[in-house]
Structure formats: structure tokens, C-alpha cells
Scaffold this motif. Structure first.
Motif, PDB file in Angstrom:
ATOM      1  N   GLU A   1      -4.178  -3.901  -2.253  1.00 26.22           N
ATOM      2  CA  GLU A   1      -5.025  -2.777  -2.681  1.00 26.22           C
ATOM      3  C   GLU A   1      -4.421  -2.045  -3.873  1.00 26.22           C
ATOM      4  O   GLU A   1      -4.154  -0.838  -3.819  1.00 26.22           O
TER       5      GLU A   1
ATOM      6  N   THR B   1      -6.013   1.457  -5.588  1.00 23.47           N
ATOM      7  CA  THR B   1      -5.975   2.760  -4.941  1.00 23.47           C
ATOM      8  C   THR B   1      -5.434   3.796  -5.923  1.00 23.47           C
ATOM      9  O   THR B   1      -4.468   3.549  -6.633  1.00 23.47           O
TER      10      THR B   1
ATOM     11  N   GLN C   1       0.827  -1.210   0.000  1.00 21.68           N
ATOM     12  CA  GLN C   1       0.000   0.000   0.000  1.00 21.68           C
ATOM     13  C   GLN C   1       0.857   1.253   0.000  1.00 21.68           C
ATOM     14  O   GLN C   1       0.513   2.254  -0.634  1.00 21.68           O
TER      15      GLN C   1
ATOM     16  N   VAL D   1      -8.660  -6.381  -2.617  1.00 18.25           N
ATOM     17  CA  VAL D   1      -9.503  -5.338  -3.194  1.00 18.25           C
ATOM     18  C   VAL D   1     -10.683  -5.076  -2.256  1.00 18.25           C
ATOM     19  O   VAL D   1     -11.021  -5.899  -1.406  1.00 18.25           O
ATOM     20  N   HIS D   2     -11.308  -3.913  -2.451  1.00 24.94           N
ATOM     21  CA  HIS D   2     -12.498  -3.561  -1.675  1.00 24.94           C
ATOM     22  C   HIS D   2     -13.768  -3.609  -2.518  1.00 24.94           C
ATOM     23  O   HIS D   2     -14.859  -3.792  -1.962  1.00 24.94           O
TER      24      HIS D   2
END
Length: 258
Positions: free
Chosen positions: A168, A171, A82, A200-201
Motif C-alpha cells: 500500500e 497511502t 504499511q 494497491v486499492h
């Protein structure tokens, strides 16, 4: 294949991961889901050997990663964390070349230069090659780091799988580049020796692109399997405390929350 067996991790007395058993196969997009604080990034760091679990073992092709040197692991495993910020000015090509550091000692070889050039072309950043990295937008920087980590494992190892771990990665990317990146991962998977694991979100992106999903909640493995097995109403209510409307047709699965 990556296999995490009975992984538990604590910070002080607080359990972050609790007896996690998952495996990630080559030739598939393996995505890890879960709400904030579920343990997703911690699991990624454990399977990358960046964190040592108090219990459990991580295997790459059946070999305990504790028995593999950092230098050797770096030749076959690339990680996008990240936190990718750089505080000093470098040209974009120099940043991408950092991905090849495990493969040369002083100066990059012609093979390293080729990997850098091809990775930049693959992620559409070659026109930025001579730009100052610090002047780029957040999305442009992220694409440069895609090229960097993929250049690290650009060539088959000849000894087994290559591993691409992404914490992630979407982003800073707008919708266009989010979809473009996921399609790029599909293209990379044409080389069947590649294991891709990502956090992932976006549940709908996961439903569209993932071959295998892992859903964490409160440090525990809530579900693992296909999108139909993982993204069901019961699991979504447990993990996200919302009841979805799930639509599935010839175009794929979509989740709506009201």
C-alpha cells in the motif's frame, strides 16, 4: 522472478491464504488487489520472508528464500511496509541512508552516499535532506521512505534480479503524488533486472499502470493476468460485491461503480 508456489498460511485455525500459486516477472509492474481481509498484506509478507507459510515455497530466481540469509536477501530485496513510522528525530538524509545499512558495517562508503543522493533526487526529496523527519507531513514522509527503500537496491546486484515490494505505497499521497509515484515506477523499470510487486486499492490506478494483476478474495486466488483478464465484471462482483461499468478506449480502461 518471484514465484510463490502452493502458499497456505493460517493464524490459529483461521486460514488467511489458501494454496496460492502466483509469479511476478521482472520488467513489469505487478499489483495485488482485493477487498479488505483478502490476504494481500499477508501474501506480501510471505514473499518477503517476513512470515513463514505453513505450506508452500517462495522462490527468487528459482532459489528457495529459506536457503538465503536475511543479510544477503536485504542486499537485493527492499520492502516498504504499511507501518513506517519513526518515533525519534532524524534528518531526512539519515532516514534515507537507513536503506543502505545492508551494504556497509560502520560508515557509508562514497557509493552508498551516492545512492542516497540519487534516490532523494529521484523522488524529489533532496531539498528536505536536513529537515527533521518528524516535522514532515504524511505524504512527505512517504516520499522519504520511497527514497529509502529504493536506495537499498539502487545498484544492480550483478548476480540476478533486484526486488522492490510495496505494501500500500499510495497511502498518505494526494492524487498528484500517486500518479507521480506510479510514473516513477515505470521509469525504474527501464532497468530490466527489477521485479516490482505492490499492493494497491485503487482499481483505476491498477488498470492504468499495472502490467500484471493478482486478485485475491477470502484468501484465495480469484484471478491473475492482464487487466482485461482480471478487472472484468464477474470478478469485480465476486470480490467487491459491486457491478462495474467498464469503459475501455484508446486512453485505457476505467471502472465506474454506481
Amino acid at each position: 522472478m518471484i514465484k510463490a508456489h502452493n502458499i497456505s498460511y493460517k493464524i490459529g485455525n483461521k486460514p488467511i491464504l489458501k494454496d496460492i500459486c502466483v509469479s511476478f516477472q521482472p520488467g513489469k509492474i505487478n499489483l495485488i488487489l482485493g477487498p479488505n481481509g483478502a490476504g494481500k498484506s499477508t501474501l506480501v509478507k510471505v514473499i518477503c520472508n517476513q512470515l513463514k507459510p505453513q505450506e508452500g515455497t517462495v522462490f527468487y530466481e528459482g532459489i528457495d528464500i529459506k536457503n538465503t540469509s536475511v543479510a544477503e536477501l536485504a542486499k537485493v530485496r527492499a520492502v516498504l511496509s504499511q507501518n513506517t513510522e519513526l518515533a525519534f528525530p532524524l534528518k531526512v538524509k539519515e532516514v534515507v541512508t537507513m536503506g543502505r545499512y545492508p551494504h556497509f558495517s560502520v560508515n557509508p562508503t562514497a557509493k552508498d552516499e551516492q545512492a542516497v543522493q540519487e534516490a532523494m533526487h529521484f523522488f524529489d526529496v533532496e531539498e528536505m535532506a536536513d529537515r527533521d523527519y518528524l516535522t514532515l507531513s504524511g505524504g512527505e514522509k512517504q516520499r522519504v521512505h520511497f527514497a529509502r527503500v529504493v536506495s537499498q537496491i539502487w545498484y544492480p546486484s550483478g548476480k540476478g534480479c533486484r526486488y522492490l515490494v510495496l505494501d500500500e505505497p499510495l497511502t498518505f499521497l494526494d492524487v498528484h503524488y500517486q500518479f507521480q509515484f506510479m510514473h516513477k515506477l515505470r521509469e525504474l523499470l527501464k532497468k530490466q533486472d527489477l521485479v516490482i510487486v505492490g499492493v494497491v486499492h485503487d482499481l483505476n490506478l491498477a488498470a492504468k499502470f499495472a502490467d500484471h494483476l493478482v486478485l485475491l478474495n477470502n484468501g484465495e486466488l480469484l484471478a491473475s493476468g492482464t487487466k482485461e483478464e482480471v478487472l472484468n465484471a464477474e470478478n469485480m462482483k465476486t470480490a467487491y460485491r459491486l457491478e462495474p461499468v467498464i469503459h475501455n478506449d484508446e486512453r485505457g480502461m476505467y471502472l465506474f461503480f454506481e
